[in-house]
Design a protein around this motif. Structure first.
Motif, PDB file in Angstrom:
ATOM      1  N   ASP A  65       0.836  -1.203   0.000  1.00 24.15           N
ATOM      2  CA  ASP A  65       0.000   0.000   0.000  1.00 24.15           C
ATOM      3  C   ASP A  65       0.873   1.256   0.000  1.00 24.15           C
ATOM      4  OD1 ASP A  65      -2.271  -1.470   0.019  1.00 24.15           O
ATOM      5  OD2 ASP A  65      -2.909  -0.940   2.046  1.00 24.15           O
ATOM      6  N   ALA A  66       0.321   2.336  -0.559  1.00 21.41           N
ATOM      7  CA  ALA A  66       0.973   3.642  -0.522  1.00 21.41           C
ATOM      8  C   ALA A  66       0.285   4.503   0.533  1.00 21.41           C
ATOM      9  CB  ALA A  66       0.902   4.304  -1.889  1.00 21.41           C
ATOM     10  N   VAL A  67       0.916   5.626   0.867  1.00 19.85           N
ATOM     11  CA  VAL A  67       0.386   6.550   1.874  1.00 19.85           C
ATOM     12  C   VAL A  67       0.248   7.931   1.250  1.00 19.85           C
ATOM     13  CG1 VAL A  67       0.754   7.613   4.122  1.00 19.85           C
ATOM     14  CG2 VAL A  67       1.477   5.244   3.729  1.00 19.85           C
ATOM     15  N   VAL A  68      -0.907   8.569   1.450  1.00 21.96           N
ATOM     16  CA  VAL A  68      -1.150   9.896   0.904  1.00 21.96           C
ATOM     17  C   VAL A  68      -0.283  10.914   1.651  1.00 21.96           C
ATOM     18  CG1 VAL A  68      -2.854  11.720   0.549  1.00 21.96           C
ATOM     19  CG2 VAL A  68      -3.494   9.309   0.210  1.00 21.96           C
ATOM     20  N   ALA A  69       0.568  11.618   0.898  1.00 18.59           N
ATOM     21  CA  ALA A  69       1.450  12.624   1.486  1.00 18.59           C
ATOM     22  C   ALA A  69       0.862  14.016   1.397  1.00 18.59           C
ATOM     23  CB  ALA A  69       2.816  12.581   0.797  1.00 18.59           C
ATOM     24  N   SER A  70       0.098  14.310   0.334  1.00 24.92           N
ATOM     25  CA  SER A  70      -0.576  15.599   0.201  1.00 24.92           C
ATOM     26  C   SER A  70      -1.803  15.416  -0.673  1.00 24.92           C
ATOM     27  CB  SER A  70       0.349  16.668  -0.392  1.00 24.92           C
ATOM     28  OG  SER A  70       0.679  16.364  -1.734  1.00 24.92           O
ATOM     29  N   SER A  71      -2.793  16.266  -0.468  1.00 27.94           N
ATOM     30  CA  SER A  71      -4.044  16.140  -1.207  1.00 27.94           C
ATOM     31  C   SER A  71      -4.639  17.530  -1.391  1.00 27.94           C
ATOM     32  CB  SER A  71      -5.021  15.236  -0.459  1.00 27.94           C
ATOM     33  OG  SER A  71      -6.241  15.109  -1.149  1.00 27.94           O
ATOM     34  N   LEU A  72      -4.671  17.985  -2.656  1.00 27.59           N
ATOM     35  CA  LEU A  72      -5.183  19.307  -2.971  1.00 27.59           C
ATOM     36  C   LEU A  72      -6.440  19.172  -3.819  1.00 27.59           C
ATOM     37  CD1 LEU A  72      -1.837  21.098  -3.922  1.00 27.59           C
ATOM     38  CD2 LEU A  72      -2.984  21.078  -1.706  1.00 27.59           C
ATOM     39  N   TYR A  73      -7.497  19.836  -3.404  1.00 29.92           N
ATOM     40  CA  TYR A  73      -8.766  19.750  -4.124  1.00 29.92           C
ATOM     41  C   TYR A  73      -8.698  20.566  -5.407  1.00 29.92           C
ATOM     42  CZ  TYR A  73     -13.650  20.506  -5.328  1.00 29.92           C
ATOM     43  OH  TYR A  73     -14.843  20.579  -6.012  1.00 29.92           O
ATOM     44  N   GLY A  74      -9.273  20.033  -6.481  1.00 30.07           N
ATOM     45  CA  GLY A  74      -9.385  20.744  -7.750  1.00 30.07           C
ATOM     46  C   GLY A  74     -10.776  20.569  -8.313  1.00 30.07           C
TER      47      GLY A  74
END
Length: 363
Positions: A301-310
């Motif tokens: 599994d990967a881990v979310v490092a950043s998440s920007l809404y568009g």
């Protein structure tokens, strides 16, 4: 308007630093060309060589059929008939808008009546009618940049050179001025060479984009060609934020080195001229070609490092076994720290020399 032709152009500074190497580029009359590349890639050096501020140490530069620069010839910048707009608009604050725009015509000794007519025409083109007597200090940043643009084109230049001309403006003003610039230059048939660090701006405005790195041209093509058919993994990384995985390809597909990333053969874009079905190389995966699903608890599994809404998609970076992967995923917004399963819809394979042979549709 004019064409620009650079043939085998090189530029080496006195300390031995290579600014440009073997540049061959033909810019057609009326074409809008953008120069992009990382810092130090040579894009501004190339623009300054066209302008006449730098002298090539090899090769030649022509405007139409006129030689303007080689090792023994250098036509001065003011005699090349070019217009130029810089990042800092350099509008003279003690002169009115009208006087700022008219200055090139004064230098050229254009009669007063003709000056007045041409200034009025160009002010209408850039949307500044009624601002003739305004002090530049009372204008917005976008209006001052319009003054700089009007001043650059009032002399009817052979070529318009733009050096980061929009980068000092804030959004959405920059986006608005991009649209106006595109409409204006096409309506009067201007040949434009535009240096920008903004990749989206280059792709949106230009007929062709020139990607430079290390003083050399890496690829020249239409925006669609550069995004869908990058000739090297590095071009894909720079222009489209592609993630690069080194590894090996065989008849079953691609397997990354010391990483769980694997792509089956039918999802690989590979060269039709490749004789062997196996070999070392790398894949480039565009952010749009990556899928995310909720994590399963598996070690891969990967881990979310950043998440920007568009509006159209969410711009997400995940850390996948030590590699940062850029994704553009519509729909659900994943949270920082959340575990996800990474999927790949398409990947471009490059041989060990990082050259992409002719792409074929394999899906």
């Amino acid at each position: 308007m004019s064409s620009v032709t650079l043939t085998d152009v090189g530029l080496v500074y006195p300390d031995g630093t290579v600014g440009l190497e073997n540049i061959n580029l033909a810019i057609a009359d009326g074409e809008f060309v953008a120069l992009v590349g990382p810092s130090g890639s040579g894009k501004t050096t190339l623009l300054r060589a066209i302008a006449g501020f730098l002298t090539p140490t090899a090769g030649s530069i022509r405007l139409d059929d006129t030689l303007v620069a080689d090792r023994s010839t250098l036509v001065a910048p003011e005699k090349r008939g070019l217009g130029m707009v810089f990042q800092q608009h350099a509008v003279w604050p003690h002169w009115s808008v009208e006087r700022n725009i008219a200055y090139p015509l004064v230098l050229a000794r254009v009669p007063r009546a003709e000056r007045t007519q041409r200034v009025a025409e160009v002010m209408q083109l850039v949307g500044l009618t009624g601002f003739e007597q305004r002090n530049p200090a009372t204008l917005s940043g976008g209006q001052r940049q319009r003054v700089a643009l009007a001043r650059a084109i009032v002399g009817r230049p052979r070529v318009l050179l733009l050096d980061e001309a929009l980068s000092a403006l804030d959004e959405p003003l920059r986006d608005s001025l991009r649209l106006e610039l595109q409409s204006l230059t096409r309506s009067i048939g201007l040949t434009v060479v535009h240096v920008t660090h903004d990749r989206e701006e280059a792709l949106a405005l230009a007929d062709r984009v020139v990607v430079l790195d290390g003083g050399r041209i890496q690829q020249v093509g239409s925006p669609v060609e550069l995004v869908t058919r990058p000739v090297t993994a590095e071009v894909a990384r720079f222009l489209s934020d592609a993630t690069i995985f080194p590894g090996d390809r065989d008849r079953n597909g691609f397997v990354a080195t010391d990483h769980p990333c694997a792509v089956p053969a039918h999802l690989l874009d590979v060269g039709s001229g490749a004789d062997a079905l196996s070999g070392a190389g790398m894949i480039a995966v565009l952010p749009e070609d990556i899928t995310l699903e909720p994590g399963t608890g598996a070690p891969t599994d990967a881990v979310v490092a950043s998440s920007l809404y568009g509006r159209a998609s969410n711009d997400i970076v995940v850390t996948w076994q030590g590699i940062s992967v850029r994704c553009r995923v519509p729909g659900r917004r994943y949270l920082v720290g959340e575990t996800v399963v990474v999927g790949i819809r398409r990947a471009m394979f490059y041989d060990a020399a990082r050259a992409l042979v002719e792409l074929v549709e394999t899906r």
